[in-house]
Write a protein that holds these residues in place. Structure first.
Motif, PDB file in Angstrom:
ATOM      1  N   ALA A  85       0.835  -1.206   0.000  1.00 54.33           N
ATOM      2  CA  ALA A  85       0.000   0.000   0.000  1.00 54.33           C
ATOM      3  C   ALA A  85       0.871   1.259   0.000  1.00 54.33           C
ATOM      4  N   ARG A  86       1.908   1.260   0.822  1.00 56.16           N
ATOM      5  CA  ARG A  86       2.789   2.431   0.941  1.00 56.16           C
ATOM      6  C   ARG A  86       3.519   2.710  -0.374  1.00 56.16           C
ATOM      7  N   VAL A  87       4.173   1.676  -0.919  1.00 58.87           N
ATOM      8  CA  VAL A  87       4.975   1.855  -2.128  1.00 58.87           C
ATOM      9  C   VAL A  87       4.090   2.232  -3.321  1.00 58.87           C
ATOM     10  N   ALA A  88       2.926   1.617  -3.439  1.00 57.32           N
ATOM     11  CA  ALA A  88       2.031   1.867  -4.576  1.00 57.32           C
ATOM     12  C   ALA A  88       1.169   3.111  -4.364  1.00 57.32           C
ATOM     13  N   GLY A  89       1.115   3.604  -3.140  1.00 58.19           N
ATOM     14  CA  GLY A  89       0.247   4.735  -2.841  1.00 58.19           C
ATOM     15  C   GLY A  89      -1.218   4.367  -2.969  1.00 58.19           C
ATOM     16  N   SER A  90      -1.554   3.138  -2.581  1.00 63.07           N
ATOM     17  CA  SER A  90      -2.938   2.665  -2.705  1.00 63.07           C
ATOM     18  C   SER A  90      -3.625   2.610  -1.348  1.00 63.07           C
ATOM     19  N   GLU A  91      -4.937   2.728  -1.360  1.00 71.10           N
ATOM     20  CA  GLU A  91      -5.721   2.653  -0.129  1.00 71.10           C
ATOM     21  C   GLU A  91      -5.800   1.226   0.398  1.00 71.10           C
ATOM     22  N   VAL A  92      -5.696   0.260  -0.516  1.00 74.82           N
ATOM     23  CA  VAL A  92      -5.811  -1.150  -0.147  1.00 74.82           C
ATOM     24  C   VAL A  92      -4.534  -1.889  -0.549  1.00 74.82           C
ATOM     25  N   GLY A  93      -3.922  -2.552   0.424  1.00 74.14           N
ATOM     26  CA  GLY A  93      -2.747  -3.384   0.167  1.00 74.14           C
ATOM     27  C   GLY A  93      -2.997  -4.778   0.715  1.00 74.14           C
ATOM     28  N   VAL A  94      -2.577  -5.782  -0.038  1.00 70.22           N
ATOM     29  CA  VAL A  94      -2.780  -7.171   0.372  1.00 70.22           C
ATOM     30  C   VAL A  94      -1.431  -7.888   0.366  1.00 70.22           C
ATOM     31  N   GLY A  95      -1.117  -8.591   1.452  1.00 70.57           N
ATOM     32  CA  GLY A  95       0.096  -9.399   1.534  1.00 70.57           C
ATOM     33  C   GLY A  95      -0.266 -10.866   1.670  1.00 70.57           C
ATOM     34  N   ILE A  96       0.406 -11.719   0.902  1.00 72.31           N
ATOM     35  CA  ILE A  96       0.108 -13.152   0.920  1.00 72.31           C
ATOM     36  C   ILE A  96       1.418 -13.933   0.970  1.00 72.31           C
ATOM     37  N   THR A  97       1.554 -14.799   1.965  1.00 65.98           N
ATOM     38  CA  THR A  97       2.740 -15.636   2.085  1.00 65.98           C
ATOM     39  C   THR A  97       2.321 -16.990   2.643  1.00 65.98           C
ATOM     40  N   GLY A  98       2.798 -18.064   2.038  1.00 67.16           N
ATOM     41  CA  GLY A  98       2.363 -19.375   2.509  1.00 67.16           C
ATOM     42  C   GLY A  98       3.188 -20.521   1.959  1.00 67.16           C
ATOM     43  N   VAL A  99       2.729 -21.712   2.302  1.00 66.99           N
ATOM     44  CA  VAL A  99       3.375 -22.943   1.853  1.00 66.99           C
ATOM     45  C   VAL A  99       2.397 -23.653   0.910  1.00 66.99           C
ATOM     46  N   ALA A 100       2.607 -23.470  -0.396  1.00 67.09           N
ATOM     47  CA  ALA A 100       1.691 -24.066  -1.376  1.00 67.09           C
ATOM     48  C   ALA A 100       1.956 -25.563  -1.556  1.00 67.09           C
ATOM     49  N   GLY A 101       3.194 -25.965  -1.312  1.00 66.21           N
ATOM     50  CA  GLY A 101       3.529 -27.386  -1.424  1.00 66.21           C
ATOM     51  C   GLY A 101       4.055 -27.741  -2.799  1.00 66.21           C
TER      52      GLY A 101
END
Length: 156
Positions: A85-101
């Motif tokens: 959100a900060r870098v893009a200057g957007s109101e909405v930022g989404v972070g996704i991190t996981g173990v897909a396998g």
């Protein structure tokens, strides 16, 4: 109406822009939004930060956060969402991190575990979902579906 169409409509209505910081989903969230007509009204930039270094360099995720919690954690997802959100200057930022396998899982962080961060106007909430060993691409698809549903709910 498809979830991604509902989300784009909702973002337009609120005059919000969205940016994603994706690790295990590899750009699938961003790509799903781009499938929708008028995506350009809500999406300026997004990030695929698969490597820890990319998360730190592009999004400002702290090395200490990764060290203390592991890269698959709500803490890292929080910083990814905030950074996007900060870098893009957007109101909405989404972070996704996981173990897909299919590999990479541990007892504490099994295959299918995905952590999400949602930053909306600077307010960040995090979630962890355990999708199970349903296959790499299904974990990724399920993650996108979770993100779309959760954003529709959170933006209300």
């Amino acid at each position: 109406m498809a979830l991604e169409e509902q989300l784009v409509e909702k973002l337009i209505k609120n005059n919000y822009h969205i940016s994603f910081a994706e690790s295990c989903t590899g750009g699938l969230c961003c790509g799903t939004i781009v499938n929708v007509t008028n995506a350009s009204k809500v999406l300026d930039m997004s990030f695929v930060t698969y490597a820890n270094e990319a998360k730190m360099q592009l999004l400002g995720v702290k090395a200490d956060t990764i060290l203390a919690n592991g890269v698959v954690s709500e803490e890292v997802a929080y910083e990814m969402a905030q950074g996007a959100a900060r870098v893009a200057g957007s109101e909405v930022g989404v972070g996704i991190t996981g173990v897909a396998g299919p590999g990479g899982g541990t007892e504490k962080k099994p295959v299918g575990m995905v952590c999400f961060g949602f930053s909306i106007n600077g307010q960040v909430t995090t979630f962890t979902q355990q999708f199970g060993e349903i296959g790499r691409n299904q974990v990724r698809k399920s993650s996108v579906e979770f993100v779309l549903n959760k954003l529709i709910e959170l933006i209300d």
